[in-house]
Design a protein around this motif. Structure first.
Motif, PDB file in Angstrom:
ATOM      1  N   ASN A  30       0.849  -1.184   0.000  1.00 16.76           N
ATOM      2  CA  ASN A  30       0.000   0.000   0.000  1.00 16.76           C
ATOM      3  C   ASN A  30       0.885   1.235   0.000  1.00 16.76           C
ATOM      4  OD1 ASN A  30      -1.805   2.070   0.373  1.00 16.76           O
ATOM      5  ND2 ASN A  30      -2.378   1.486   2.465  1.00 16.76           N
ATOM      6  N   LEU A  31       0.987   1.886  -1.146  1.00 17.45           N
ATOM      7  CA  LEU A  31       1.830   3.067  -1.277  1.00 17.45           C
ATOM      8  C   LEU A  31       1.017   4.347  -1.368  1.00 17.45           C
ATOM      9  CD1 LEU A  31       4.462   1.681  -3.844  1.00 17.45           C
ATOM     10  CD2 LEU A  31       4.506   1.574  -1.343  1.00 17.45           C
ATOM     11  N   ASP A  32      -0.251   4.271  -1.002  1.00 15.85           N
ATOM     12  CA  ASP A  32      -1.126   5.443  -1.043  1.00 15.85           C
ATOM     13  C   ASP A  32      -1.081   6.260   0.244  1.00 15.85           C
ATOM     14  OD1 ASP A  32      -2.142   5.300  -3.637  1.00 15.85           O
ATOM     15  OD2 ASP A  32      -3.601   3.774  -3.065  1.00 15.85           O
ATOM     16  N   ARG A  33      -0.265   5.858   1.187  1.00 20.02           N
ATOM     17  CA  ARG A  33      -0.120   6.597   2.439  1.00 20.02           C
ATOM     18  C   ARG A  33       0.925   7.697   2.287  1.00 20.02           C
ATOM     19  NH1 ARG A  33       2.132   2.167   5.868  1.00 20.02           N
ATOM     20  NH2 ARG A  33       2.914   1.478   3.837  1.00 20.02           N
ATOM     21  N   THR A  34       0.895   8.675   3.178  1.00 15.06           N
ATOM     22  CA  THR A  34       1.929   9.720   3.188  1.00 15.06           C
ATOM     23  C   THR A  34       2.805   9.543   4.424  1.00 15.06           C
ATOM     24  OG1 THR A  34       0.661  11.310   4.498  1.00 15.06           O
ATOM     25  CG2 THR A  34       0.299  11.310   2.100  1.00 15.06           C
ATOM     26  N   ILE A  35       3.986  10.124   4.362  1.00 14.81           N
ATOM     27  CA  ILE A  35       4.885  10.067   5.519  1.00 14.81           C
ATOM     28  C   ILE A  35       4.232  10.718   6.733  1.00 14.81           C
ATOM     29  CG2 ILE A  35       7.100  10.843   6.459  1.00 14.81           C
ATOM     30  CD1 ILE A  35       7.383   8.566   4.460  1.00 14.81           C
ATOM     31  N   ALA A  36       3.534  11.833   6.525  1.00  8.70           N
ATOM     32  CA  ALA A  36       2.869  12.521   7.643  1.00  8.70           C
ATOM     33  C   ALA A  36       1.797  11.639   8.282  1.00  8.70           C
ATOM     34  CB  ALA A  36       2.257  13.827   7.161  1.00  8.70           C
TER      35      ALA A  36
END
Length: 269
Positions: A170-176
């Motif tokens: 799942n690469l739809d997350r952000t670092i924040a």
């Protein structure tokens, strides 16, 4: 090949080394201080590079030899308990690890490979000698694939789509979004996707490294994985590459330089 691409993983490792056990949750931190050093991530990355350049058949036997040789030359680089034992065993066997050691050492494969299939196959070999759990192999392949595709000039959107579709991350997350609840996680499945996200979100080599380390957790390894990919898209600032080069030992620098020469010749063929 740009000579500095090989520094991506090493730079991420060295910058992250001071924050591995003293985590920061900010992108505003010193890149280097008196405690900055290379760790097991750099040593094993360069062991894989040594294997690729010295063994044209890419045998498992010689990979193990290179990893153990480099581990013995640098015994205090910070290896995990199981892997430290593996380094000193006679005839070491894989131990079904899903740890991120598989992902942190694989980046030379992405730089060396001429095709994506070759990158996937070699990445699986580098993981299988110790980290033969499916998640360990997948993590190595995902990082090697990201490095290879970035090296080939693919866009971030193309890399993201391929990695998501192939590995199910799942690469739809952000670092924040990830940062507040993220803690020390040495699994491939809990750190390789985060490293790739840092690369996708960053806008320069330094920014990618700062984002990766700001997650906290296994900072040097996340930095190494993110830095390896970022170096294929962004230039590494001279002050970073020069400082990191100065912190390597002569044997590690020699392997790095030989790898560059071999890969550059392969690129010309």
């Amino acid at each position: 090949m740009d000579k500095l691409k090989m520094f991506g993983a090493v730079a991420g490792d060295i910058i992250g080394s001071v924050y591995e056990f003293w985590n920061t949750k900010s992108t505003d931190f010193e890149l280097f201080n008196k405690n900055s050093r290379f760790t097991d991530d750099s040593v094993m990355t360069l062991a894989v590079a040594k294997w690729l350049t010295e063994d044209e058949a890419h045998t498992i036997h010689y990979l193990i030899y290179c990893m153990q040789e480099m581990g013995h030359l640098h015994p205090n680089a910070g290896y995990g308990g199981h892997f430290h034992g593996w380094l000193w065993e006679e005839g070491p066997q894989p131990y079904n690890s899903w740890g991120n050691g598989a992902g942190m050492r694989v980046s030379p494969v992405g730089l060396y490979a001429k095709t994506l299939d070759e990158a996937l196959a070699l990445a699986a070999v580098t993981a299988s000698v110790s980290h033969n759990h499916p998640e360990g192999v997948k993590g190595a392949q995902a990082i090697a694939t990201s490095v290879f595709l970035a090296k080939q000039g693919k866009t971030k959107a193309e890399i993201k789509t391929y990695v998501e579709n192939t590995f199910g991350y799942n690469l739809d997350r952000t670092i924040a979004e990830i940062r507040p609840g993220y803690s020390f996680d040495v699994s491939c499945q809990g750190s390789a996707p985060e490293a790739i996200i840092a690369f996708l979100e960053g806008n320069s080599f330094e920014n990618v490294i700062r984002l990766a380390i700001s997650l906290g957790g296994d900072s040097d390894t996340i930095g190494a994985m993110a830095g390896a990919i970022a170096a294929c898209m962004y230039p590494i600032p001279d002050e970073i590459s020069e400082r990191c080069n100065s912190l390597l030992t002569d044997d590690l620098r020699e392997i790095k330089d030989k790898f560059f020469e071999v890969v550059s010749k392969r690129d010309e063929e």
